[in-house]
Enzyme design. Structure first.
Site, PDB file in Angstrom:
ATOM      1  CG  HIS A 645      -1.553   1.312   1.491  1.00  0.00           C
ATOM      2  ND1 HIS A 645      -2.502   1.840   0.649  1.00  0.00           N
ATOM      3  CD2 HIS A 645      -1.357   2.225   2.462  1.00  0.00           C
ATOM      4  CE1 HIS A 645      -2.856   3.023   1.108  1.00  0.00           C
ATOM      5  NE2 HIS A 645      -2.174   3.297   2.203  1.00  0.00           N
ATOM      6  CG  HIS A 698      -6.118  12.029   3.763  1.00  0.00           C
ATOM      7  ND1 HIS A 698      -5.986  11.471   2.520  1.00  0.00           N
ATOM      8  CD2 HIS A 698      -5.180  11.464   4.538  1.00  0.00           C
ATOM      9  CE1 HIS A 698      -4.992  10.611   2.537  1.00  0.00           C
ATOM     10  NE2 HIS A 698      -4.485  10.584   3.748  1.00  0.00           N
TER      11      HIS A 698
HETATM   12  N1  GLN Z   1      -2.284  -0.480   7.216  1.00  0.00           N
HETATM   13  C1  GLN Z   1      -2.192   0.877   7.607  1.00  0.00           C
HETATM   14  C2  GLN Z   1      -3.547   1.374   8.052  1.00  0.00           C
HETATM   15  O1  GLN Z   1      -4.513   0.988   7.491  1.00  0.00           O
HETATM   16  C3  GLN Z   1      -1.655   1.746   6.513  1.00  0.00           C
HETATM   17  C4  GLN Z   1      -1.578   3.189   6.940  1.00  0.00           C
HETATM   18  C5  GLN Z   1      -0.837   4.110   5.977  1.00  0.00           C
HETATM   19  O2  GLN Z   1      -0.659   3.829   4.846  1.00  0.00           O
HETATM   20  N2  GLN Z   1      -0.406   5.239   6.429  1.00  0.00           N
HETATM   21  O3  GLN Z   1      -3.662   2.168   8.932  1.00  0.00           O
HETATM   22 ZN    ZN Z   2      -1.977   4.925   3.395  1.00  0.00          ZN
END
Ligand code: GLN
Ligand code: ZN
Length: 760
Positions: A645, A698
């Site tokens: 991610h 966000h």
């Molecule tokens: N796995 C993390 C979450 O869901 C990823 C957070 C991030 O990318 N900042 O909080």
């Molecule tokens: Zn993230």
């Protein structure tokens, strides 16, 4: 025009933290948003924090204090406001503070500005949007107000404003606007006006921040430096101008700036060097503000080395002032509030207040000779010796294993893995999932605090966390998500959680730094060799998997992100440290797989963040960063699906590296930027699974089903259906349960709609 005759100062910092030593600003701002505190209440908290910061620095011995680096949300947004460059969609909001927050966070019907990383830091700024319709107009209320406050307090104020070049270089052209630097000459009169208004307050120096000048600049940008700063230097009425650069060397921008009539240059001598500065004839009549104390990391300064750096500049400049390399925004306030630091480690460190003391020590040595500071020099030398001989710096077992497997970083080709995984997982087209965390509710925080305070024992803590997990799993079953997560209730933070369980890290109690808006993080301190003592996540994931037949995605943080979001030892190459972390994560993936976990996500949201600012340094970084990720993820079987991610950044420059990660599925931030990243991935020939975020987490706004459907249709123009995943932009931990439930319901419904269209 007559050049101002400001006397040079000797000791300063380039900017200050603003969130408060106990996160007072965070708490007050969130109370204001929730309607629990009125505007007056918020403003008085803010004013108190500014006053405390300035007077602390003044008392400590700084003779020029940055004023204006305070912000309710973000200083780039403040600059957009100052220049009349807010997007028209927020113009209808009458209250100026609420307008600012609307631009930052959005409202039910207003989309916020995009947010992205401030250079190679973990601070995020809001990206101003500038279109052909943007008419610049100066509103200096904020900076003038803070100057007045500081002068009232008797503080030697040096107002700080983001410079016109950096402002434009960080903004985003919209509505067919051409290259933004074309509009820099339009900004000049407004900056001239600003300089005149600042001069009227009686301050003698102003700092214009131009960190963008440490990046690679093309010819028009380099030419603009001379044009703009010559024009500003020729102002009828102005204070002396200090142009501040940080996060690297100025390179070719140095000579351009030095040729102009500005009175001072601030240079980062931690991330950059004195090469090209020492001996530059144009500096002979200027103040050089030498950033020899690291504003980005927490290690105690090698004072001897700093003194010798300073010495090389003395002959070249009219005067040399000692400073932090950048704003202290990026380090915690003080080590005094770290009760659990062992006495040895304590002596290796310097947070904000301690850095100010170091700066004063160095300035004293420069002014009156080293004899005045022999105690400080001795103490620094002893601390360095103690640190160098600490046994925790070396773990021979880890070093041995790494030496034997460090070349083993490849998996079976991706298309073969895809076939194997398709049979192993049996997922629908456009599988839906989330990024890992679910809302960190008050209840979760209370449980964590109770454990810390010894009010509940570990058994009770585990029981309560399991309840949280089962609730989140049930919610996902109900919503109909295809790949389930455990929700990360047990993680205070995605890096700290691992740091607390790994050798080589110290997790601070109060070392908060601002990440964006009111969001703060506590980067752990990585001081020694990293080693995994025991499995770190397996029990939680296995518990979640026991509650559902759907695949549960194991959740790990990747080596580059752990590195980026920690304060990292500076006594060995980052690449070596990255591999040590990667080895620990690799061992964890193998244990998860052995426990029956079929999908493992290794988050690397910070991959882009550590990218060096200069193109010439980027390939080397990408090589070791990608290598560390692959070391972490290549220990599993072909049937185990590896996800990663990425978020918060413009990914254009690292697209090939993203492909190089060779993760089976990559979820990536895209909602605010309308899926633009997909075209880049497509152009780079990326052909693995991808989940562009379709829900901007966000902002508290709930995206409608139609909106998500539209985003998915857009995505399908760049990605074939059999590679497309459906997920939010990022984890949900900062959001509330109600909005998350509504948003995810819309997400699942949108995926179903588009899936039905595809199956037709
Ligand atoms: N796995 C993390 C979450 O869901 C990823 C957070 C991030 O990318 N900042 O909080
Ligand atoms: Zn993230």
């Amino acid at each position: 025009m007559s050049a101002p005759t400001a006397s040079p100062f000797t000791a300063t910092v380039l900017g200050s933290a603003r969130i408060g030593p106990n996160r007072e600003l965070k708490k007050a701002t969130e109370a204001y948003w929730a309607g629990r505190l009125d505007r007056g209440g918020l403003e008085s908290v803010a004013a108190q924090l500014r006053a405390d910061t300035w007077s602390r620095q003044h008392t400590a011995g700084l003779d020029s204090i940055p004023v204006g680096t305070f912000s309710y949300y973000d200083h780039v947004l403040d600059t957009a406001i100052m220049l009349g460059a807010l997007p028209p969609r927020v113009a209808g909001i009458a209250d100026d503070l609420d307008r600012c927050f609307a631009a930052a966070r959005g409202t039910d019907d207003i989309a916020p500005l995009e947010m992205t990383k401030w250079f190679d830091t973990n601070y995020h700024y809001l990206v101003p949007e500038i279109g052909p319709g943007t008419v610049f107009e100066l509103d200096a209320t904020k900076i003038l107000g803070e100057i007045a406050e500081a002068r009232e307090l008797g503080v030697p104020a040096r107002p700080v404003v983001l410079g016109p070049l950096t402002f434009l270089l960080l903004s985003k052209p919209v509505d067919g606007q051409g290259p933004l630097l074309d509009r820099v000459d339009e900004l000049v009169p407004h900056y001239l006006d600003l300089l005149a208004q600042i001069a009227d307050t009686g301050v003698d120096w102003v700092q214009l921040d131009e960190p963008a000048l440490v990046r690679d600049l093309d010819r028009p940008a380099l030419d603009a430096i001379g044009r703009v700063y010559d024009a500003l230097a020729q102002a009828q009425k102005r204070p002396a101008i200090l142009v501040a650069s940080y996060f690297g060397s100025l390179g070719p921008a140095l000579e351009r700036l030095a040729h102009t009539g500005v009175e001072g240059l601030a240079v980062d001598l931690v991330a950059g060097t004195t090469t090209g500065i020492a001996g530059l004839p144009e500096l002979a009549d200027k103040l050089v503000v030498a950033g020899v104390v690291d504003g980005r990391n927490v290690w105690r300064t090698d004072l001897e080395q700093a003194l010798s750096t300073l010495a090389t500049l003395l002959g070249s400049a009219a005067a040399v002032a000692v400073s932090s390399s950048c704003s202290l925004l990026h380090v915690p306030y003080t080590i005094d509030t770290e009760p659990d630091l062992d006495e040895s480690l304590r002596t290796w460190l310097a947070f904000g207040n301690e850095k100010v003391s170091e700066i004063v020590t160095l300035a004293t040595a420069l002014r009156t000779g080293r004899d005045a500071v022999t105690d400080e020099l001795d103490a620094a030398r002893t601390a360095a010796q103690v640190r160098a001989s600490d046994p925790r710096l070396r773990n021979d077992r880890v070093r041995g294993v790494l030496a034997s497997i460090s070349t083993d970083r490849t998996r079976t080709p991706a298309d073969r893995r895809r076939e194997i995984q398709r049979r192993h997982l049996d997922l629908p087209l456009l599988p839906t999932t989330t990024i890992g965390s679910y809302p960190q509710t008050t209840r979760i925080r209370v449980t964590r605090a109770a454990l810390r305070a010894g009010e509940i024992d570990h058994g009770e803590y585990v029981r309560r966390m399991r309840d949280e997990i089962s609730e989140v799993v049930a919610l996902q079953e109900e919503l109909g998500l295809d790949v389930v997560v455990h929700g990360e209730p047990e993680r205070n933070d995605m890096v700290q959680y691992f740091a607390e369980q790994l050798d080589g890290f110290f997790a601070t109690a109060n070392g908060w730094v601002q990440s964006y808006g009111t969001r703060c993080v506590r980067p752990p301190i990585l001081y020694g060799d990293v080693a995994r003592r025991a499995p770190m996540t397996v029990e939680w994931i296995v518990y979640a998997q026991s509650l559902t037949d759907k695949p549960v995605k194991g959740m790990l943080t990747g080596p580059v992100t752990i590195l980026a979001w920690s304060f990292v030892r500076d006594d060995q190459p980052l690449a070596e440290t990255a591999d040590q972390i990667a080895l620990a994560i690799r061992d964890e993936t193998v244990d998860l797989q052995a426990a029956g976990v079929r999908i493992i996500q290794v988050d690397e949201p910070a991959l882009r963040e550590l990218l060096p600012l200069r193109a010439s340094e980027q390939p080397d970084y990408l090589k070791w960063a990608v290598g560390a990720f692959r070391l972490a993820t290549s220990g599993v079987a072909d049937s185990t699906q590896i996800h990663t991610h990425l978020c918060y950044s413009e990914f254009g420059e690292v697209i090939e590296a993203i492909a190089g990660l060779d993760a089976d599925v990559t979820s990536i931030e895209a909602a605010r930027s309308h899926m633009e990243v997909l075209d880049d991935l497509d152009a780079a020939g990326f052909d693995l699974g991808v989940g562009p975020g379709v829900y901007d987490i966000h902002s508290p706004r709930v995206p409608s089903e139609d909106e998500i459907t539209a985003l998915l249709r857009t995505a399908l123009q760049a990605v074939p259906a059999d590679r497309l995943w459906v997920n939010p932009d990022c984890g949900l931990k900062t959001r509330g349960t109600t909005e998350v439930t509504a948003s995810l319901a819309n997400l699942v419904a949108a995926a179903a709609t588009v899936r039905a269209e595809l199956n037709r």
